[in-house]
Design a protein around this motif. Sequence first.
Motif, PDB file in Angstrom:
ATOM      1  N   LEU A  16      42.964  43.624  44.237  1.00  0.00           N
ATOM      2  CA  LEU A  16      42.773  42.855  43.193  1.00  0.00           C
ATOM      3  C   LEU A  16      43.761  43.427  41.990  1.00  0.00           C
ATOM      4  O   LEU A  16      44.289  42.915  41.226  1.00  0.00           O
ATOM      5  CB  LEU A  16      41.499  42.784  42.774  1.00  0.00           C
ATOM      6  CG  LEU A  16      40.932  41.670  41.526  1.00  0.00           C
ATOM      7  CD1 LEU A  16      41.291  40.348  42.207  1.00  0.00           C
ATOM      8  CD2 LEU A  16      39.721  41.861  41.196  1.00  0.00           C
ATOM      9  N   ILE A  59      46.554  41.653  39.279  1.00  0.00           N
ATOM     10  CA  ILE A  59      45.747  41.341  38.227  1.00  0.00           C
ATOM     11  C   ILE A  59      46.288  41.750  36.962  1.00  0.00           C
ATOM     12  O   ILE A  59      46.236  40.689  35.679  1.00  0.00           O
ATOM     13  CB  ILE A  59      44.110  41.674  38.180  1.00  0.00           C
ATOM     14  CG1 ILE A  59      43.405  40.780  37.397  1.00  0.00           C
ATOM     15  CG2 ILE A  59      44.048  43.237  37.932  1.00  0.00           C
ATOM     16  CD1 ILE A  59      41.849  40.842  37.455  1.00  0.00           C
ATOM     17  N   LEU A  67      44.198  36.591  44.597  1.00  0.00           N
ATOM     18  CA  LEU A  67      43.225  35.928  43.466  1.00  0.00           C
ATOM     19  C   LEU A  67      43.668  36.639  42.151  1.00  0.00           C
ATOM     20  O   LEU A  67      43.298  35.858  41.036  1.00  0.00           O
ATOM     21  CB  LEU A  67      42.084  36.172  43.845  1.00  0.00           C
ATOM     22  CG  LEU A  67      40.910  35.471  43.039  1.00  0.00           C
ATOM     23  CD1 LEU A  67      41.177  34.113  43.105  1.00  0.00           C
ATOM     24  CD2 LEU A  67      39.332  35.954  43.673  1.00  0.00           C
ATOM     25  N   LEU A 127      42.567  35.131  38.641  1.00  0.00           N
ATOM     26  CA  LEU A 127      41.286  35.679  37.846  1.00  0.00           C
ATOM     27  C   LEU A 127      41.581  36.369  36.461  1.00  0.00           C
ATOM     28  O   LEU A 127      40.727  36.293  35.477  1.00  0.00           O
ATOM     29  CB  LEU A 127      40.357  36.535  38.913  1.00  0.00           C
ATOM     30  CG  LEU A 127      39.469  37.262  38.422  1.00  0.00           C
ATOM     31  CD1 LEU A 127      38.226  36.301  38.097  1.00  0.00           C
ATOM     32  CD2 LEU A 127      38.857  38.333  39.255  1.00  0.00           C
ATOM     33  N   MET A 142      39.979  35.826  32.706  1.00  0.00           N
ATOM     34  CA  MET A 142      39.191  36.803  31.951  1.00  0.00           C
ATOM     35  C   MET A 142      39.959  36.891  30.664  1.00  0.00           C
ATOM     36  O   MET A 142      39.326  37.267  29.747  1.00  0.00           O
ATOM     37  CB  MET A 142      39.038  38.091  32.961  1.00  0.00           C
ATOM     38  CG  MET A 142      38.453  37.654  34.114  1.00  0.00           C
ATOM     39  SD  MET A 142      38.187  39.145  34.987  1.00  0.00           S
ATOM     40  CE  MET A 142      36.929  40.094  33.882  1.00  0.00           C
ATOM     41  N   SER A 189      45.603  28.494  44.290  1.00  0.00           N
ATOM     42  CA  SER A 189      44.268  28.972  44.739  1.00  0.00           C
ATOM     43  C   SER A 189      44.021  28.505  46.107  1.00  0.00           C
ATOM     44  O   SER A 189      43.158  29.122  46.812  1.00  0.00           O
ATOM     45  CB  SER A 189      43.230  28.421  43.751  1.00  0.00           C
ATOM     46  OG  SER A 189      42.948  27.165  43.913  1.00  0.00           O
TER      47      SER A 189
END
Length: 439
Positions: free
Chosen positions: A30, A34, A155, A159, A163, A301
């Motif tokens: 992640l 991210i 992802l 994500l 956030m 997604s």
Amino acid sequence: MSLQAVEYQEKSPTRWALAGLALSMLTPSLDTSIANVALPSLQQAFGVPFAAVQWIVLAYLLAITSLIVGAGRLGDLVGRRRLLLGGIGLFTAASLACGLAPGLGWLVAARALQGLGAAVMLALSMAMAGETVPKARLGAAMGLLGTMSAVGTTLGPALGGMMIAGLGWRSIFLVNLPLGLLNLWLAWKALPADRPVAGRARFDTLGAALLALTLGAYALAMTGGGWPMLGAAGVGAALFVLSQRWSRSPLLNLAMLGGSGSGLIMSALVSTVMMATLVVGPFHLSQTLGLAPALVGLVMSAGPLVAALTGAPAGRLVDRFGSGWMILVGLGGMAIGLLALANLPVGLGPAGYVAAIAVVTASYALFQAANNASVMRDVAADWRGVVSGMLSLSRNLGLITGASAMGAVFAAAGMGAAFTVAAGLIGLALLVGFSRARG
């Protein structure tokens, strides 16, 4: 006590152990992607040029790429459970440091430490699965771990965007705190104790340093360093091979890796292709099909959703039908899906893209479960860590190469050409798979 109760007691610790190993794959994967979406916010927050803020991503990527094989070998020598717990703890503490960073230098340094922890976690998770799960169920375990890795990487941008919009950029690092503490608890409670290490093998410090420098130079070459860095990587690779032939306790047993080499090559090729879908896809959806950012995120997604749904069934197929055939079936499905990606979205729009990417992602899940199980199944116990590290390294090198090379193909010739080239790379992986099956 009933037979069902006995079976449950035997499987329950394995389930908890696999949950801990799955988290050890998910969180580092992640964090590979991210932070990318946070770069504009971080540039504004710190008031620095984009070239400087890029090191927030590069520091993490370079640490993982250069240290992952050494981390795997160190686990073989000092104990994998002990080192994995240390890696999880370092990753979690570094995530806190990232979230509290007062300036860019602090954040880059914390990301490098986070990358070191991630290298340990990624290198040892598959090795620990080989110790925890019976060989008859190894395919299912590898399917789960592969799913967590793929879901984490794909992802991350979506994500992270949500956030940052709601909680600010610090939240993408602080979210690792509860995940890391849960991971530590699961690993401490459920993973088997380290076995005594046979013999007096020493850690090959020179080999580890040469390999780290070689891989770091290659990663820099693919992220803007150009030909000088690529040349340095070539020289470093030659010196590393020589050092392994001379060493009494080499970092890599080159003869032993001969049987795993085809699996590592296929893993690198396939990862190159999967990164192409992450790099090319958003541009095609927004620029060619004219989708708004929210719809781009929704369509993108589809890949993580398919990966989450197909990883475990793919692993069970591997356990039932064997790795060899499932590797070829997975690669064949990827080739078909990539050719569809090169053609269907033009006429069918987003629906064509989703259908094609679903085929690619499901086939990738099957390939990854089969290939990882095949590579790890017959590895000697005292080399599992380094081979697991090599598998993770091959995937990481593929991601780096895909971001650079496939992005260049897309920029020069468009989406159709990029996915056609990607299908050609899968064709090359198929040749390697057929050669291995015949051998």
